[in-house]
Design a protein around this motif. Sequence first.
Motif, short mmCIF file in Angstrom:
data_model
loop_
_atom_site.label_atom_id
_atom_site.label_comp_id
_atom_site.label_asym_id
_atom_site.label_seq_id
_atom_site.Cartn_x
_atom_site.Cartn_y
_atom_site.Cartn_z
N GLN A 67 0.85 -1.18 0.00
CA GLN A 67 0.00 0.00 0.00
C GLN A 67 0.89 1.24 0.00
N VAL A 68 0.93 1.92 -1.12
CA VAL A 68 1.77 3.10 -1.27
C VAL A 68 0.96 4.31 -0.83
N THR A 69 1.52 5.05 0.13
CA THR A 69 0.85 6.26 0.62
C THR A 69 1.05 7.37 -0.41
N ILE A 70 -0.03 7.89 -0.89
CA ILE A 70 0.06 8.92 -1.92
C ILE A 70 0.54 10.22 -1.33
N SER A 71 0.03 10.61 -0.17
CA SER A 71 0.39 11.90 0.44
C SER A 71 0.78 11.65 1.89
N PRO A 72 1.76 12.41 2.42
CA PRO A 72 2.12 12.25 3.83
C PRO A 72 1.04 12.73 4.78
N ILE A 73 0.05 13.43 4.27
CA ILE A 73 -1.05 13.93 5.10
C ILE A 73 -2.21 12.96 4.98
#
Length: 234
Positions: free
Chosen positions: A59-65
């Motif tokens: 699962q790749v996090t698109i945004s750090p927020i």
Amino acid sequence: MATRIQQLAQPKPNRLRYPDRRSVYWLDKLPPERSGLTTKIELTPRWSDLCISRKFYNQVTISPIWQVSEWALKAVPSKRVCHLAQPRAPAAGWQPACPLSVPVSTQTAVATSRICQLAQPKRRQVLEKSRHESKHVQVIHLPSKASPHIELLATPKNDHPEFKGDRPVCWSVSKAAKSYITSQRLLDLSSPKERKALYEGYDPYTISRGARSASPSPRIQQLCLPLSRKCSSE
């Protein structure tokens, strides 16, 4: 039960009497064809679990927020968490760093005579000690002459008068070598020994008649005697 001497006196078995033809059995007769089913192997539940491939969750996090949950927004830290969040206090004898000193101008500095003496380069000297006094002498390349013995040892050695250099790779063959005919004796010596194969009745363990009738010499009988040991009482 046979004794140890009788057991050692038994001859070794002839393992070449029936040569092993395990690798050529199929040449004599083809193997029979199997009509039944092949062997079935049943896996245990544990082996079935180990055979299942692992699942990878990429699962790749698109945004750090990311969205904060409602419970995290209403969370209240405990006293222990507040105590651990406090920054660590410095040691008792700790002092802040001293400020940088004012730059000193060296344009008006004058070197002393001692500093000028130490700034001079050193001269290479050799210490020659005598029996009563020692003095420093500067290294000077004096003219020297080798002795006659050293000149004799320095001369290179001459080649031996019968020395012959490396023969070239290609050379002419003499007429005698081209027209040479081997004698019957050389042909007899060059021919291999005629020996029967194992399947023709050859036995490598047979003992010749000469070996059976051989008698040891007095020297061999002397060497076969055990060493004479001294008694402990002596």
